[in-house]
Structures are given as structure tokens and as C-alpha cells.
Scaffold this active site. Sequence first.
Site, PDB file in Angstrom:
ATOM      1  N   CYS A   1       0.836  -1.197   0.000  1.00 41.56           N
ATOM      2  CA  CYS A   1       0.000   0.000   0.000  1.00 41.56           C
ATOM      3  C   CYS A   1       0.876   1.256   0.000  1.00 41.56           C
ATOM      4  CB  CYS A   1      -0.989  -0.035   1.162  1.00 41.56           C
ATOM      5  SG  CYS A   1      -2.335   1.179   0.977  1.00 41.56           S
TER       6      CYS A   1
ATOM      7  N   GLU B   1      -1.652  -8.690   4.154  1.00 40.88           N
ATOM      8  CA  GLU B   1      -1.632  -9.062   5.580  1.00 40.88           C
ATOM      9  C   GLU B   1      -3.037  -9.170   6.168  1.00 40.88           C
ATOM     10  OE1 GLU B   1      -2.202  -4.670   5.927  1.00 40.88           O
ATOM     11  OE2 GLU B   1      -1.155  -6.021   4.546  1.00 40.88           O
TER      12      GLU B   1
ATOM     13  N   HIS C   1      -3.614  -5.046   0.583  1.00 43.91           N
ATOM     14  CA  HIS C   1      -3.121  -5.421   1.910  1.00 43.91           C
ATOM     15  C   HIS C   1      -3.146  -6.942   2.091  1.00 43.91           C
ATOM     16  CE1 HIS C   1      -2.713  -1.538   4.064  1.00 43.91           C
ATOM     17  NE2 HIS C   1      -3.554  -1.126   3.133  1.00 43.91           N
TER      18      HIS C   1
END
Length: 228
Positions: free
Chosen positions: A115, A212, A210
Amino acid sequence: MRRPLIGISTYLVDEAAWSHWRLPAALLPSGYHRLVQRSGGMAALLPPDSVPGAAHEAVARLDGLVVAGGPDVEPGRYGASPEERTGPPAPERDAWELALIEAALERELPLLGICRGSQLLNVACGGTLLQHLDGHDGPPGVFAEHAVKPVPGTRLAALLEDAGTVVPTYHHQAVDRVGEGLVVSAHADDGTVEGLERPGDAFVLGVQWHPEMGDDLRVMQGLVRAAS
């Protein structure tokens, strides 16, 4: 077998709260270090460090680097003035992460920008950013989802191994002019740049989404393999 050591940049905040404490803190959502660990790496957090040469010193000790998501990049870094919807600057973090990126590129250390990290990679290479776009986030603090399509023949396309995938997303800025030496490796359906990479043997990749926040390990596994 020794796990590769993957450094991850962090936030630096004036106050964070836990238990009965309210103190200044360097912090990072746990999804980042858990994604590194699930992908076969060992995670080390890298809070901003203003000591001269600290970025080169850190990079010399790492096997790979993740530049994490976070606040908007200060527009002066790419020769622009702040627009109405651009967030407040984080000058200490900008300086630290740009120094980390430059040191990693110089050393050819495997590098993944997530990002904001992807945007900073672009800025470090002389590119610019769009300061606002709609449709790539949910309500405040809520991730959205959308499809991304990798560009055939890129490193990212090889990692994802398919024509498209749905990703967690939360951003209102994106790459505008692509930095020198970088190529676009993925788009959203609306044409927004969702992936950047530097062609060549060194692993240099940025993703606008993202990973994660999801269960797809493929991008991080690519970094960890390159760092092994």
C-alpha cells in the site's frame, strides 16, 4: 533451516493505549508479522531511526524488507502541493522508509512495498501519486475487496498464477506517473495501478492492496523465497 530475517517498517504514534498505559509507541498491525511468519520468515520491526546511516546498517543485517502501509506520503516528496483530502504528513516515517528503500535497491535486497510502501517505492524512483480516488476502501477502519488483474509476463503474474484475484483493500491514493525503472504489474478493474515491480533478478515488488489482511500467502512467500 535458518529462516530469513524480514524487516518491517512501523508506525510512530504520539500515543497508543494498552492495559492502563497511554504512551508514545512504535506499532504495527499484527497481520504483517504473522504473514511473514506464516510464509516462512522471521519478522523484525523497524521503527524510524534518525541516526545517519541507520537505513544502510539495517538493510545490511536483513535478508528482506517490507515497507508497510500507513499514512499518506507528504506530496512535497514528489514535487506536489497537498490537496484538500490529503492526510497530515508523517515526515519522520517518510524519511526513514525512503532511506530504507534506497538502501535496499542499492544492495539488491529483496523488497516488498505494501500500500503506502508501494507508493513510496514509486516516489523513491522519481514517480508521482494521485492524491485521491474513490472506491478502494470501505467506511473508516473497514477494508473493502476488489479484483486485481496481473500483467502477463511480470513477476507478480508468476506469483499469482492466474488472471485475477480478489484482494483486501484500503487506500485513497495511488500511483500516477510510474517511477524510473519500474513497470506496472497489476491493475484494478477501474485502471488503478495495483502492482509495481523492477524487472531483473532482484525481487522488487509493490502491491497496492493489503495481503496481511487476508489468507493469500503467495506475494509474501515470493519475498521470503527471494530472501532465503
